[in-house]
Motif scaffolding. Sequence first.
Motif, PDB file in Angstrom:
ATOM      1  N   LEU A   1       1.053  -0.868  -0.284  1.00 29.85           N
ATOM      2  CA  LEU A   1      -0.125   0.145   0.169  1.00 29.85           C
ATOM      3  C   LEU A   1       1.097   1.202   0.306  1.00 29.85           C
ATOM      4  N   LEU A   2       2.364   1.504   0.745  1.00 25.86           N
ATOM      5  CA  LEU A   2       2.576   2.428   1.006  1.00 25.86           C
ATOM      6  C   LEU A   2       3.173   2.996  -0.657  1.00 25.86           C
ATOM      7  N   CYS A   3       3.919   1.238  -1.263  1.00 25.63           N
ATOM      8  CA  CYS A   3       4.454   1.527  -2.509  1.00 25.63           C
ATOM      9  C   CYS A   3       3.771   2.857  -2.938  1.00 25.63           C
ATOM     10  N   GLU A   4       2.206   2.521  -3.066  1.00 28.62           N
ATOM     11  CA  GLU A   4       1.299   3.175  -3.778  1.00 28.62           C
ATOM     12  C   GLU A   4       1.402   4.235  -3.704  1.00 28.62           C
ATOM     13  N   LEU A   5       0.808   4.644  -2.669  1.00 29.52           N
ATOM     14  CA  LEU A   5       0.475   5.847  -1.668  1.00 29.52           C
ATOM     15  C   LEU A   5       2.051   6.977  -1.858  1.00 29.52           C
ATOM     16  N   SER A   6       2.563   6.151  -2.203  1.00 28.03           N
ATOM     17  CA  SER A   6       4.630   6.926  -2.403  1.00 28.03           C
ATOM     18  C   SER A   6       4.490   8.307  -3.675  1.00 28.03           C
ATOM     19  N   LYS A   7       2.779   6.972  -4.645  1.00 30.38           N
ATOM     20  CA  LYS A   7       3.454   7.817  -5.843  1.00 30.38           C
ATOM     21  C   LYS A   7       2.288   9.447  -5.920  1.00 30.38           C
ATOM     22  N   TYR A   8       1.881   9.141  -5.170  1.00 29.64           N
ATOM     23  CA  TYR A   8       0.622  10.189  -5.349  1.00 29.64           C
ATOM     24  C   TYR A   8       0.699  11.643  -5.695  1.00 29.64           C
ATOM     25  N   ALA A   9       0.220  12.638  -6.668  1.00 30.16           N
ATOM     26  CA  ALA A   9       1.378  13.638  -6.736  1.00 30.16           C
ATOM     27  C   ALA A   9       0.759  14.695  -5.479  1.00 30.16           C
ATOM     28  N   THR A  10      -0.396  13.946  -5.135  1.00 29.31           N
ATOM     29  CA  THR A  10      -1.051  14.975  -3.511  1.00 29.31           C
ATOM     30  C   THR A  10       0.542  14.979  -2.206  1.00 29.31           C
ATOM     31  N   GLU A  11       0.526  15.957  -2.453  1.00 32.41           N
ATOM     32  CA  GLU A  11       1.682  16.371  -1.228  1.00 32.41           C
ATOM     33  C   GLU A  11       1.883  15.740   0.069  1.00 32.41           C
ATOM     34  N   SER A  12       0.632  16.284   0.781  1.00 36.61           N
ATOM     35  CA  SER A  12       0.423  15.786   2.097  1.00 36.61           C
ATOM     36  C   SER A  12      -0.185  13.967   2.166  1.00 36.61           C
ATOM     37  N   VAL A  13      -0.502  13.508   1.055  1.00 32.97           N
ATOM     38  CA  VAL A  13      -0.445  12.171   0.984  1.00 32.97           C
ATOM     39  C   VAL A  13       0.646  11.357   1.560  1.00 32.97           C
ATOM     40  N   VAL A  14       1.789  11.684  -0.324  1.00 29.99           N
ATOM     41  CA  VAL A  14       3.026  11.883   0.505  1.00 29.99           C
ATOM     42  C   VAL A  14       3.951  11.583   1.876  1.00 29.99           C
ATOM     43  N   GLN A  15       3.617  12.820   2.320  1.00 28.47           N
ATOM     44  CA  GLN A  15       4.439  12.804   3.886  1.00 28.47           C
ATOM     45  C   GLN A  15       3.909  12.267   4.896  1.00 28.47           C
ATOM     46  N   LYS A  16       2.248  11.453   4.585  1.00 28.98           N
ATOM     47  CA  LYS A  16       2.055  11.224   5.926  1.00 28.98           C
ATOM     48  C   LYS A  16       2.614   9.345   5.221  1.00 28.98           C
ATOM     49  N   THR A  17       2.829   9.337   3.734  1.00 23.33           N
ATOM     50  CA  THR A  17       3.672   7.397   4.051  1.00 23.33           C
ATOM     51  C   THR A  17       4.698   8.146   4.356  1.00 23.33           C
ATOM     52  N   MET A  18       5.473   8.715   4.178  1.00 21.52           N
ATOM     53  CA  MET A  18       7.095   8.904   4.300  1.00 21.52           C
ATOM     54  C   MET A  18       7.208   8.575   5.783  1.00 21.52           C
TER      55      MET A  18
END
Length: 586
Positions: free
Chosen positions: A528-545
């Motif tokens: 799931l995290l691999c998929e979320l890290s591809k989002y162009a939405t900055e806040s989603v990527v930050q939470k994934t990190m």
Amino acid sequence: VKFKAGNYTEAAREYSSGLSHLVGCVEDDSAAAAAAAAPADINYKLLCNRASAWLRLDEADLALRDSEAAIGIDRAQAKAWYKAGAALLCMKKHEEAKMHFAECLRLRCAERDAGILLRACDHFVENSRLRAKLEEEESPDGGPAALSPFLADCCAQLTEDEDDCDIDEVLETILAMLRDRPASKLFIGEELWKAFLFYLTDTYGDRVASILKEAISGSCFVEWPTIVISRLLSTVAHDSFSSREKERALVLLEHACATNPIMKSWFLAKPSKDVATALGEPNAVVPLCALFASLKDASVWSTIPVGCAKSLAEILRSYCSTEHDLDILARIHLRPISELLFMFKNADGLRDAFEELHDASIPSHFDRITTQEEAEKFFQRERKRMYNRPVIQFKHSILDALNVLVRKKSSLSNEAFLRHVSVLGKASLKPSSLLADLLSLVKELHSKSPLKSTPVLAHDCTAKSYEKRPFAADFSRNPFGDAFVEEEGEENKDGKVTVLEKALDVLLGCCNLKNAAITLCAKNIHGLLCELSKYATESVVQKTMKLYTRLCSSCDAFVSEITSCCEMDMVAMAGLLLTSKPELQV
């Protein structure tokens, strides 16, 4: 085992059997005999445990008998004093209950709600003294002593069938009296409570609801009698009541939990035979448990209006303010996180949510559209599914409550892990399905985000594919894009917070508990995290990190999993570098 399973009758019988083996007497006489028998510590525990079972069965007199016998064995332990105080409070012997709770606190009782129950006793004792003082006073000018006959006259007007009686005016007069003279609440009798419930209908319901709120608010507040609580629960559970009546009942219950700690901690969390009788249950039930248990019935759930379902989440959220509130939920075996998950998954089944889902004339899938009329109906339904504000707001309120609950380690641990005892007697903790369910919720929200293309309706009402870049951040340009962006917030620059982002916050909260983080790693959260890290939405990527960071800090196996990947993305690498462990900062 029987007690934890909720079979309190059998539990009481087994405790009685244990006492009879120790002292050689029958159940009815075991308490007195046990007080003088050896070993004392076992007798004490059995008596306290049986008193707990009696309290769950709303047998206060039997609970008091066992508690007093346990006190006779060991006066230096607080547990029996607490049980006796609870039994006396059930019997409305407030002076005696106050003495027992005071002694319980002096002995440093482990029960966190002992303090608030002592304050409850103080309040009701003071109410009794004030009422007695007012009844003794002479009041020729219609002062405080006239409160009782005034309310009696109002009750007579409400109960007598007189054509010239203005019910709305009478109810308004009572409400004004309760607000202007708080002591008048002390003189509300059983007949007046029944009269209030008689007029708790669509015509006069709002006025009566204001009276019920005022009765449990402010100084000299009184408790709702069981007939009021039973009526509110019945209104929620039965389909014969209108949507407005159900909304009013849920708002009243939410108000009781939010504004009156004694109602929340005692009257809504105390087993009651009277409530059970009103609901048609054979044994005593806890009102709060009865409320959420009734919602598991699909026929009941489908009658709850979507517009007021938020009150259910707020009721559970109100029990997150203090540790003793969470202890109350644990004691009555109510699992708030699981209840919230159930409500989130079934939000579409609420009344007025998506009746179109049951319309056979609307195609179930885009590929099955054959006519212009079907196309119009299909896309109208899908647009409502995506932008149905009441449902989305309900889901936001659920996630807000979940974010509070999962950060309470005791609450998360109680639900996420079950105590398992092997045949050899060795105890261990086994994960329940809770964390897997939370992870599935996030995966489901992710799967609903537009990845490749989204169908829209062309000018000629034919199906058309609207191409858009994968994982686009600007969903507002696509009418069927990320419809979860619906709630105002301070986190994003555009002032919006998505349901997906809040769900990721829930997972972040779970990772504060190390065992929960390790369990999530075992449930394939990496994919799931691999998929979320591809989002162009900055806040989603930050939470994934942040998720990568917390999971790597808690689970070495997860570090090995992500570093062994052929192509480790930059988000995973950044999360690994931000861990607090020097050996992981490669």
